[in-house]
Design a protein around this motif. Structure first.
Motif, PDB file in Angstrom:
ATOM      1  N   VAL A  53     -13.433  -8.591  34.001  1.00 40.69           N
ATOM      2  CA  VAL A  53     -12.587  -8.927  32.855  1.00 40.69           C
ATOM      3  C   VAL A  53     -12.126 -10.377  32.938  1.00 40.69           C
ATOM      4  CG1 VAL A  53     -10.371  -8.444  31.738  1.00 40.69           C
ATOM      5  CG2 VAL A  53     -11.818  -6.552  32.507  1.00 40.69           C
ATOM      6  N   ARG A  54     -11.708 -10.801  34.099  1.00 43.31           N
ATOM      7  CA  ARG A  54     -11.164 -12.144  34.271  1.00 43.31           C
ATOM      8  C   ARG A  54     -12.245 -13.225  34.154  1.00 43.31           C
ATOM      9  NH1 ARG A  54      -6.113 -12.351  36.859  1.00 43.31           N
ATOM     10  NH2 ARG A  54      -6.674 -14.132  38.147  1.00 43.31           N
ATOM     11  N   THR A 104     -12.374  -0.863  41.395  1.00 42.51           N
ATOM     12  CA  THR A 104     -11.389  -1.255  40.382  1.00 42.51           C
ATOM     13  C   THR A 104     -11.176  -2.761  40.401  1.00 42.51           C
ATOM     14  OG1 THR A 104     -10.293   0.888  40.673  1.00 42.51           O
ATOM     15  CG2 THR A 104      -9.062  -0.830  39.514  1.00 42.51           C
ATOM     16  N   ALA A 105     -11.118  -3.334  41.592  1.00 39.99           N
ATOM     17  CA  ALA A 105     -10.972  -4.787  41.707  1.00 39.99           C
ATOM     18  C   ALA A 105     -12.193  -5.501  41.117  1.00 39.99           C
ATOM     19  CB  ALA A 105     -10.792  -5.180  43.174  1.00 39.99           C
ATOM     20  N   LEU A 149      -3.962  -8.190  33.230  1.00 40.36           N
ATOM     21  CA  LEU A 149      -5.193  -8.387  33.996  1.00 40.36           C
ATOM     22  C   LEU A 149      -5.582  -9.854  34.087  1.00 40.36           C
ATOM     23  CD1 LEU A 149      -7.432  -5.442  32.685  1.00 40.36           C
ATOM     24  CD2 LEU A 149      -6.208  -5.571  34.850  1.00 40.36           C
ATOM     25  N   THR A 169     -11.751  -5.554  37.382  1.00 43.74           N
ATOM     26  CA  THR A 169     -10.764  -6.570  37.024  1.00 43.74           C
ATOM     27  C   THR A 169     -11.371  -7.961  37.074  1.00 43.74           C
ATOM     28  OG1 THR A 169      -8.966  -5.190  37.880  1.00 43.74           O
ATOM     29  CG2 THR A 169      -8.515  -7.546  37.633  1.00 43.74           C
ATOM     30  N   GLU A 170     -12.192  -8.217  38.077  1.00 46.36           N
ATOM     31  CA  GLU A 170     -12.854  -9.516  38.195  1.00 46.36           C
ATOM     32  C   GLU A 170     -13.816  -9.739  37.028  1.00 46.36           C
ATOM     33  OE1 GLU A 170     -13.989 -13.194  39.176  1.00 46.36           O
ATOM     34  OE2 GLU A 170     -12.282 -12.060  39.986  1.00 46.36           O
ATOM     35  N   THR A 217      -6.129   1.806  35.380  1.00 43.48           N
ATOM     36  CA  THR A 217      -6.466   0.523  34.770  1.00 43.48           C
ATOM     37  C   THR A 217      -7.040   0.721  33.371  1.00 43.48           C
ATOM     38  OG1 THR A 217      -6.868  -0.500  36.930  1.00 43.48           O
ATOM     39  CG2 THR A 217      -7.857  -1.570  35.018  1.00 43.48           C
TER      40      THR A 217
END
Length: 271
Positions: free
Chosen positions: A82-83, A75-76, A250, A79-80, A114
């Protein structure tokens, strides 16, 4: 037996003129066998696909494919992703194609939470069970062109097993009917409980909270084409707005020019 180079160094012995390889001590052989037999858990693979063929968005992906086995930290990693490139992620997360082979159900719940906030279409075209089914249920639109959806109980001793209460609450929030959940729980094996076609239909294409928001914010649907297109436009604006608020969380702490230019426009889409 061929021994990897990194294992050979376990029994290299220093000699007078340097490091001279010697025979492997017998005591190390069981250890080496255990090391070579250890399972290798591979993290999920996230890949963009189906790019726009032309126009200002030519080459930008219209879907995200998630494949492999779920492990802690996936999941992390999403998120990375996306960022790192918010504009690409925004367009790709409209449609999430799943080919998840299994894995950690606790991590599957984190990933599902998420994704659910982003209101994607979740699609699988093959059998999807356990961790995969948890993530599939996260979609605002759940599509099953082929294959089956299966619920699976992880063994009590399995690492990364989602707490029963947390899993039950998630299933009910996403629209899994209580009788289906009870039938699954009554199946006292570690095998897969495959949902029938009727059970999939009863679970629904939309989770209950999305349907409630559509009913509250969009015009009623009747038999006319005008009504259908009005509801469709309203639903699209609702999804964009909800997705934008989740996206903003996010991207907390990220100074991205594209997001700075589009944040307010996207968040205010239904208004």
């Amino acid at each position: 037996m061929l021994i990897p180079r990194w294992l050979q160094t376990l029994w290299h012995r220093p000699g007078a003129t340097g490091r001279v390889p010697g025979a492997a001590p017998m005591a190390l052989l069981p250890l080496l066998g255990s090391l070579l037999a250890l399972p290798c858990a591979h993290a999920l693979e996230f890949s963009y696909s189906n790019p726009f063929p032309d126009g200002p968005l030519a080459g930008v992906a219209r879907s995200l494919r998630i494949s492999g086995e779920l492990v802690p930290g996936d999941t992390a990693r999403l998120t990375e992703l996306v960022r790192r490139k918010p504009a690409d992620a925004w367009h790709a997360l409209g449609r999430v194609e799943l080919a998840i082979s299994g894995g950690d159900t606790a991590e599957a719940l984190l990933l599902a939470d998420t994704l659910a906030a982003l209101y994607p279409h979740t699609v699988t075209s093959a059998d999807c069970a356990g961790a995969c089914a948890i993530v599939w249920l996260a979609g605002a639109w759940r599509l099953l062109p082929a294959g089956r959806i299966g619920l699976q109980q992880a063994p009590a001793s399995a690492p990364g097993k989602a707490p029963t209460d947390q899993l039950r609450n998630y299933f009910f929030k996403q629209g899994l009917p209580a009788p289906v959940y009870e039938r699954w729980r009554a199946n006292r094996t570690d095998g897969v409980y495959w949902l029938s076609g009727q059970e999939v239909n009863t679970t629904g294409t939309w989770p209950p909270y999305y349907f409630q928001r559509l009913s509250a914010r969009c015009p009623p649907l009747d038999s006319t084409d005008e009504s259908f297109h009005a509801v469709r436009r309203c639903a699209a604006r609702l999804v964009i707005s909800q997705k934008a608020f989740a996206f903003d969380k996010l991207l907390e702490g990220i100074n991205d020019p594209w997001w700075n230019d589009n944040r307010d426009l996207l968040r205010n889409a239904p208004r």
